[in-house]
Design an enzyme around this catalytic site. Sequence first.
Site, PDB file in Angstrom:
ATOM      1  N   LYS A   1       0.818  -1.215   0.000  1.00 57.33           N
ATOM      2  CA  LYS A   1       0.000   0.000   0.000  1.00 57.33           C
ATOM      3  C   LYS A   1       0.850   1.263   0.000  1.00 57.33           C
ATOM      4  O   LYS A   1       0.489   2.276  -0.588  1.00 57.33           O
ATOM      5  CB  LYS A   1      -0.945  -0.030   1.199  1.00 57.33           C
ATOM      6  CG  LYS A   1      -2.018   1.037   1.134  1.00 57.33           C
ATOM      7  CD  LYS A   1      -3.259   0.664   1.924  1.00 57.33           C
ATOM      8  CE  LYS A   1      -3.003   0.459   3.386  1.00 57.33           C
ATOM      9  NZ  LYS A   1      -4.262   0.348   4.141  1.00 57.33           N
TER      10      LYS A   1
ATOM     11  N   THR B   1       5.266  -5.466  10.619  1.00 59.16           N
ATOM     12  CA  THR B   1       6.496  -6.236  10.778  1.00 59.16           C
ATOM     13  C   THR B   1       7.681  -5.331  11.051  1.00 59.16           C
ATOM     14  O   THR B   1       8.483  -5.578  11.972  1.00 59.16           O
ATOM     15  CB  THR B   1       6.778  -7.077   9.517  1.00 59.16           C
ATOM     16  OG1 THR B   1       5.760  -8.072   9.381  1.00 59.16           O
ATOM     17  CG2 THR B   1       8.132  -7.777   9.632  1.00 59.16           C
TER      18      THR B   1
ATOM     19  N   ALA C   1       7.938  -4.153  14.633  1.00 62.60           N
ATOM     20  CA  ALA C   1       7.965  -5.140  15.722  1.00 62.60           C
ATOM     21  C   ALA C   1       9.313  -5.107  16.425  1.00 62.60           C
ATOM     22  O   ALA C   1      10.355  -5.220  15.792  1.00 62.60           O
ATOM     23  CB  ALA C   1       7.696  -6.543  15.159  1.00 62.60           C
TER      24      ALA C   1
ATOM     25  N   GLU D   1       9.395 -13.079  27.627  1.00 58.53           N
ATOM     26  CA  GLU D   1       8.336 -12.074  27.625  1.00 58.53           C
ATOM     27  C   GLU D   1       7.111 -12.613  28.348  1.00 58.53           C
ATOM     28  O   GLU D   1       7.072 -13.781  28.756  1.00 58.53           O
ATOM     29  CB  GLU D   1       8.004 -11.666  26.183  1.00 58.53           C
ATOM     30  CG  GLU D   1       9.178 -11.003  25.469  1.00 58.53           C
ATOM     31  CD  GLU D   1       8.844 -10.523  24.077  1.00 58.53           C
ATOM     32  OE1 GLU D   1       7.753 -10.870  23.576  1.00 58.53           O
ATOM     33  OE2 GLU D   1       9.666  -9.809  23.467  1.00 58.53           O
TER      34      GLU D   1
ATOM     35  N   HIS E   1      -1.686  -3.213  23.566  1.00 57.30           N
ATOM     36  CA  HIS E   1      -0.349  -3.312  24.157  1.00 57.30           C
ATOM     37  C   HIS E   1      -0.303  -2.401  25.387  1.00 57.30           C
ATOM     38  O   HIS E   1      -0.728  -1.246  25.325  1.00 57.30           O
ATOM     39  CB  HIS E   1       0.721  -2.901  23.153  1.00 57.30           C
ATOM     40  CG  HIS E   1       2.091  -3.362  23.548  1.00 57.30           C
ATOM     41  ND1 HIS E   1       2.794  -2.769  24.573  1.00 57.30           N
ATOM     42  CD2 HIS E   1       2.875  -4.364  23.088  1.00 57.30           C
ATOM     43  CE1 HIS E   1       3.961  -3.381  24.705  1.00 57.30           C
ATOM     44  NE2 HIS E   1       4.030  -4.350  23.821  1.00 57.30           N
TER      45      HIS E   1
ATOM     46  N   ARG F   1      -0.545  -9.880  28.344  1.00 58.08           N
ATOM     47  CA  ARG F   1      -0.803  -8.476  28.015  1.00 58.08           C
ATOM     48  C   ARG F   1      -2.202  -8.007  28.392  1.00 58.08           C
ATOM     49  O   ARG F   1      -2.382  -6.844  28.769  1.00 58.08           O
ATOM     50  CB  ARG F   1      -0.574  -8.255  26.517  1.00 58.08           C
ATOM     51  CG  ARG F   1       0.894  -8.323  26.132  1.00 58.08           C
ATOM     52  CD  ARG F   1       1.075  -8.198  24.639  1.00 58.08           C
ATOM     53  NE  ARG F   1       2.496  -8.149  24.309  1.00 58.08           N
ATOM     54  CZ  ARG F   1       2.963  -8.131  23.071  1.00 58.08           C
ATOM     55  NH1 ARG F   1       2.127  -8.165  22.054  1.00 58.08           N
ATOM     56  NH2 ARG F   1       4.257  -8.079  22.836  1.00 58.08           N
TER      57      ARG F   1
ATOM     58  N   HIS G   1      -3.123  -2.767  19.531  1.00 57.08           N
ATOM     59  CA  HIS G   1      -1.859  -3.304  19.042  1.00 57.08           C
ATOM     60  C   HIS G   1      -2.007  -4.471  18.076  1.00 57.08           C
ATOM     61  O   HIS G   1      -1.314  -4.524  17.061  1.00 57.08           O
ATOM     62  CB  HIS G   1      -1.025  -3.754  20.242  1.00 57.08           C
ATOM     63  CG  HIS G   1       0.329  -4.278  19.905  1.00 57.08           C
ATOM     64  ND1 HIS G   1       1.260  -3.520  19.230  1.00 57.08           N
ATOM     65  CD2 HIS G   1       0.921  -5.477  20.155  1.00 57.08           C
ATOM     66  CE1 HIS G   1       2.379  -4.230  19.079  1.00 57.08           C
ATOM     67  NE2 HIS G   1       2.196  -5.421  19.609  1.00 57.08           N
TER      68      HIS G   1
ATOM     69  N   ARG H   1      -3.274 -13.087  22.383  1.00 56.19           N
ATOM     70  CA  ARG H   1      -2.016 -13.482  21.752  1.00 56.19           C
ATOM     71  C   ARG H   1      -0.869 -13.428  22.749  1.00 56.19           C
ATOM     72  O   ARG H   1      -0.657 -12.405  23.405  1.00 56.19           O
ATOM     73  CB  ARG H   1      -1.697 -12.547  20.578  1.00 56.19           C
ATOM     74  CG  ARG H   1      -0.354 -12.845  19.920  1.00 56.19           C
ATOM     75  CD  ARG H   1      -0.074 -11.866  18.790  1.00 56.19           C
ATOM     76  NE  ARG H   1       0.238 -10.540  19.278  1.00 56.19           N
ATOM     77  CZ  ARG H   1       1.470 -10.077  19.493  1.00 56.19           C
ATOM     78  NH1 ARG H   1       2.518 -10.853  19.309  1.00 56.19           N
ATOM     79  NH2 ARG H   1       1.653  -8.849  19.929  1.00 56.19           N
TER      80      ARG H   1
END
Length: 542
Positions: A38, A46, A49, A119, A241, A287, A348, A383
């Site tokens: 786009k 990506t 990240a 994490e 997030h 999260r 997020h 996630r």
Amino acid sequence: MNKNAPKQFDVLIIGSGAAGLSLALRLPESISIAVIAKRQLSEGNTYYAQGGISAVLDVEDSIDSHVEDTLDAGAGLCDAQTVRLVVEKGPENIQWLLDEGVDFTRDTPAGSGYHLTREGGHSHRRVIHAADATGQEVESRLESQVKARRNISLFEEHNAIDLIMGAKQGIPENPCLGAYILNKKTNRVETFTAKFTVLATGGASKVYLYTSNPDVSTGDGIAMAWRAGCRVANMEFIQFHPTCLYHPHAKSFLITEALRGEGGKLLLPDGTQFMPRFDKRAELAPRDIVARAIDHEMKRIGADCLYLDISHKPAEFIREHFPNIYAKCLEFGIDITTDPIPVVPAAHYTCGGVITDLKARTDVPNLFAIGETSYTGLHGANRMASNSLLECLVYAQQAALDIEQRLPSAATLPEVMPWDESRVTDSDEEVVVSHNWNELRHFMWDYVGIVRSNKRLERAKRRINLLRHEIKEYYSNFRVTNDLLELRNLVEVAYLIIHSAQHRKESRGLHFNIDFPRQDDRFQKMPTVLIPNNYQPLNPVD
């Protein structure tokens, strides 16, 4: 040469992040591939990240442990078969990235092994990373490899409008035949046809007022698939997030979860640590728990932001492990080696999306969806950190294998009708687009955000129905523009999020409704599936 003739390819990939570029590179060099971006090729989630990619790479870790952590984070809604597939294929996909030249951080400057961080939600150190700019490293390496392939044509500044469906060309099976795409450089609509089309357009977090995502994350693939007759699932599960940098000039800058993984503490303005009151894992809780805790404390004390502090760690350690965050914060006068970082939650990640099978196939024949655009069942209701890039890689691999196997027997592409704009005019009311865009993002933040209620969702439903009507009328009368296309898709995605949230009469994972504050076991293992009016199960996914 007819400039309006369709551009024909074996495979059309809409999206140029980790999922799209990985797929392009994994397909045989003997076939023709188009990659649609786009904006510039690298502009997407990506590239931004930070944290890394989760995979079992340590002898003290195990596949079963990674599977268990993912299922636990997903709050009972993960598909166990999908989770095991992705986790088991993690190590080989990391090796594939290494073979493509990705330079991950080593355990010591001259070490032979790679540094693994931990994490939220992970019971082991299993996140391989490139300092705190993993996405940038992965995207850059894949982009350089794609540009070296002669069989891959790259189309930057092109925005997909809609999929070309076989039913409108007289094919009863109604396969996907490609897409109509706006060339933003010429402002003309071009026809791309392909034997196989892949949606890899990322998520939809720009539907919210505050987001960590770049401007391109407008849910294009999800909206196009829905209009084409694909089912979608779990759109109520939007991950916020917990820690986006709070500063008037810091647009969408994320503070990686790895900073908490290395000992960062969340603090109230008076310096009090609060996360242990909400979860025994404190800052390493998943999260959804951390984001709700921050939201709760901000509302309780009326604060504009809270703080994330890692200044108790050695300054050299901070600069070495988080060089980009250190440099970016310093631009705004924040020295993270001595000062806490002001943070707020922000939209997020889109955990739901277009339903696919284990080969990334959708309900529509010859149409695939990979990455954040898709719903595979990996993430469930929440996630787990750094599982997203892993999913991109694994499902790009799965799609590539299936496409390669099916290409020899793929039908010859029929002639398709060109884009018809004979009955539309240039708009003289661009203010409608900007006004509706602002209204949408504000009421989605206020009514369909981190904490929801029946009343808020009903208000959002009334507003989204009005907006959908307005945008449909506007779209029918005026020539398409990039802003109109993005707004049209965002309104459709907002509709899906609202309706999914109203269907779920419980609180689970990322979806919290104060009128149904507890988890209800009747919803265990039950994704929220929305079915479009034009759904035809001619190509049921496995």
